[in-house]
Scaffold this motif. Sequence first.
Motif, mmCIF file in Angstrom:
data_model
loop_
_atom_site.group_PDB
_atom_site.id
_atom_site.type_symbol
_atom_site.label_atom_id
_atom_site.label_comp_id
_atom_site.label_asym_id
_atom_site.label_seq_id
_atom_site.Cartn_x
_atom_site.Cartn_y
_atom_site.Cartn_z
ATOM 1 N N ALA A 23 0.831 -1.213 0.000
ATOM 2 C CA ALA A 23 0.000 0.000 0.000
ATOM 3 C C ALA A 23 0.860 1.255 0.000
ATOM 4 N N GLY A 24 1.954 1.226 0.744
ATOM 5 C CA GLY A 24 2.865 2.373 0.767
ATOM 6 C C GLY A 24 3.494 2.630 -0.591
ATOM 7 N N MET A 25 3.880 1.565 -1.269
ATOM 8 C CA MET A 25 4.472 1.712 -2.601
ATOM 9 C C MET A 25 3.430 2.155 -3.625
ATOM 10 N N ALA A 26 2.215 1.627 -3.519
ATOM 11 C CA ALA A 26 1.165 1.984 -4.465
ATOM 12 C C ALA A 26 0.691 3.417 -4.275
ATOM 13 N N SER A 27 0.713 3.894 -3.045
ATOM 14 C CA SER A 27 0.203 5.244 -2.781
ATOM 15 C C SER A 27 1.279 6.324 -2.839
ATOM 16 N N ALA A 28 2.531 5.948 -2.917
ATOM 17 C CA ALA A 28 3.624 6.929 -2.933
ATOM 18 C C ALA A 28 3.501 7.946 -4.066
ATOM 19 N N PRO A 29 3.183 7.536 -5.294
ATOM 20 C CA PRO A 29 3.044 8.551 -6.350
ATOM 21 C C PRO A 29 1.959 9.582 -6.051
ATOM 22 N N PHE A 30 0.872 9.152 -5.423
ATOM 23 C CA PHE A 30 -0.194 10.101 -5.086
ATOM 24 C C PHE A 30 0.284 11.124 -4.068
ATOM 25 N N GLN A 31 1.037 10.669 -3.069
ATOM 26 C CA GLN A 31 1.565 11.576 -2.054
ATOM 27 C C GLN A 31 2.535 12.578 -2.680
ATOM 28 N N THR A 32 3.396 12.099 -3.553
ATOM 29 C CA THR A 32 4.377 12.973 -4.186
ATOM 30 C C THR A 32 3.708 14.006 -5.073
ATOM 31 N N VAL A 33 2.755 13.582 -5.892
ATOM 32 C CA VAL A 33 2.055 14.518 -6.776
ATOM 33 C C VAL A 33 1.268 15.535 -5.951
ATOM 34 N N SER A 34 0.677 15.106 -4.856
ATOM 35 C CA SER A 34 -0.047 16.027 -3.980
ATOM 36 C C SER A 34 0.889 17.102 -3.445
ATOM 37 N N ALA A 35 2.068 16.704 -2.995
ATOM 38 C CA ALA A 35 3.049 17.676 -2.492
ATOM 39 C C ALA A 35 3.517 18.606 -3.610
ATOM 40 N N MET A 36 3.710 18.061 -4.809
ATOM 41 C CA MET A 36 4.153 18.892 -5.935
ATOM 42 C C MET A 36 3.088 19.915 -6.316
ATOM 43 N N MET A 37 1.823 19.520 -6.256
ATOM 44 C CA MET A 37 0.735 20.430 -6.634
ATOM 45 C C MET A 37 0.636 21.619 -5.683
ATOM 46 N N LYS A 38 1.145 21.479 -4.482
ATOM 47 C CA LYS A 38 1.100 22.564 -3.508
ATOM 48 C C LYS A 38 2.285 23.511 -3.637
ATOM 49 N N SER A 39 3.265 23.157 -4.461
ATOM 50 C CA SER A 39 4.431 24.028 -4.645
ATOM 51 C C SER A 39 4.107 25.143 -5.631
ATOM 52 N N GLU A 40 4.897 26.185 -5.592
ATOM 53 C CA GLU A 40 4.691 27.330 -6.494
ATOM 54 C C GLU A 40 4.896 26.938 -7.959
ATOM 55 N N THR A 41 5.798 25.998 -8.217
ATOM 56 C CA THR A 41 6.086 25.581 -9.585
ATOM 57 C C THR A 41 4.857 25.019 -10.285
ATOM 58 N N TYR A 42 4.078 24.235 -9.563
ATOM 59 C CA TYR A 42 2.923 23.565 -10.160
ATOM 60 C C TYR A 42 1.595 24.165 -9.700
ATOM 61 N N SER A 43 1.633 25.337 -9.117
ATOM 62 C CA SER A 43 0.424 25.960 -8.591
ATOM 63 C C SER A 43 -0.630 26.141 -9.688
ATOM 64 N N GLY A 44 -1.835 25.714 -9.394
ATOM 65 C CA GLY A 44 -2.939 25.859 -10.333
ATOM 66 C C GLY A 44 -3.079 24.738 -11.336
ATOM 67 N N LYS A 45 -2.095 23.823 -11.383
ATOM 68 C CA LYS A 45 -2.194 22.685 -12.300
ATOM 69 C C LYS A 45 -2.908 21.540 -11.602
ATOM 70 N N GLY A 46 -3.637 20.766 -12.365
ATOM 71 C CA GLY A 46 -4.370 19.634 -11.826
ATOM 72 C C GLY A 46 -3.506 18.392 -11.703
ATOM 73 N N PHE A 47 -4.123 17.342 -11.177
ATOM 74 C CA PHE A 47 -3.434 16.074 -10.964
ATOM 75 C C PHE A 47 -2.875 15.502 -12.268
ATOM 76 N N GLY A 48 -3.715 15.460 -13.300
ATOM 77 C CA GLY A 48 -3.300 14.883 -14.585
ATOM 78 C C GLY A 48 -2.102 15.576 -15.203
ATOM 79 N N PRO A 49 -2.121 16.912 -15.349
ATOM 80 C CA PRO A 49 -0.968 17.592 -15.938
ATOM 81 C C PRO A 49 0.328 17.439 -15.127
ATOM 82 N N VAL A 50 0.230 17.472 -13.811
ATOM 83 C CA VAL A 50 1.440 17.325 -12.993
ATOM 84 C C VAL A 50 1.997 15.915 -13.136
ATOM 85 N N PHE A 51 1.130 14.913 -13.053
ATOM 86 C CA PHE A 51 1.573 13.526 -13.191
ATOM 87 C C PHE A 51 2.164 13.292 -14.577
ATOM 88 N N SER A 52 1.505 13.824 -15.616
ATOM 89 C CA SER A 52 2.007 13.660 -16.990
ATOM 90 C C SER A 52 3.368 14.308 -17.174
#
Length: 173
Positions: free
Chosen positions: A99-128
């Motif tokens: 579960a930790g390995m499967a959920s790790a990408p979600f945690q990372t993308v969530s943290a990235m979406m909160k940064s100024e670099t990715y501010s305003g971008k959705g889950f799909g664009p950041v992951f892509s």
Amino acid sequence: KNRVAHSTGVGAVLNPMREIVAYGRERGVRPLYDGSLPLLLRELCYITAITVVTPSVTKWLHERFAASSPQSSGGVGAKANRLFSAESVMGSMAVGGAAGMASAPFQTVSAMMKSETYSGKGFGPVFSEVWKGGFLQGVHRLWFGAATRSARTGGACFLYTSYRTLIADIADA
């Protein structure tokens, strides 16, 4: 004035609320919820692993391997052995690790979406964007911290399963 006086009372409640309202007026409300979708997906992985998969796996392991054990003859000792058995620990940690390995990408993308670099971008664009960079450029980033999250989730799985087993044993008594 005394600093303590500023951190207590009505001001302690109103000042943070004023900051939130000012932030909402300046940037809008949407940035407050950036990263919510991957966070929800991460939590669904954890909750499913802890409450559904772990009890099933530990029960299967116990039936498969501990039933033939000489310690499983019944009584209080058998209940304690079942509660803290190797099957329970192994099953919990295996499911928690997965579960930790499967959920790790979600945690990372969530943290990235909160940064100024990715501010305003959705889950799909950041992951892509991370995925397009290839393994060396970004995909390996998705699993930063996965080992510690896996260990934490395995521990949570073990605690939940132990608690559930203990409650079932008390109800049967």
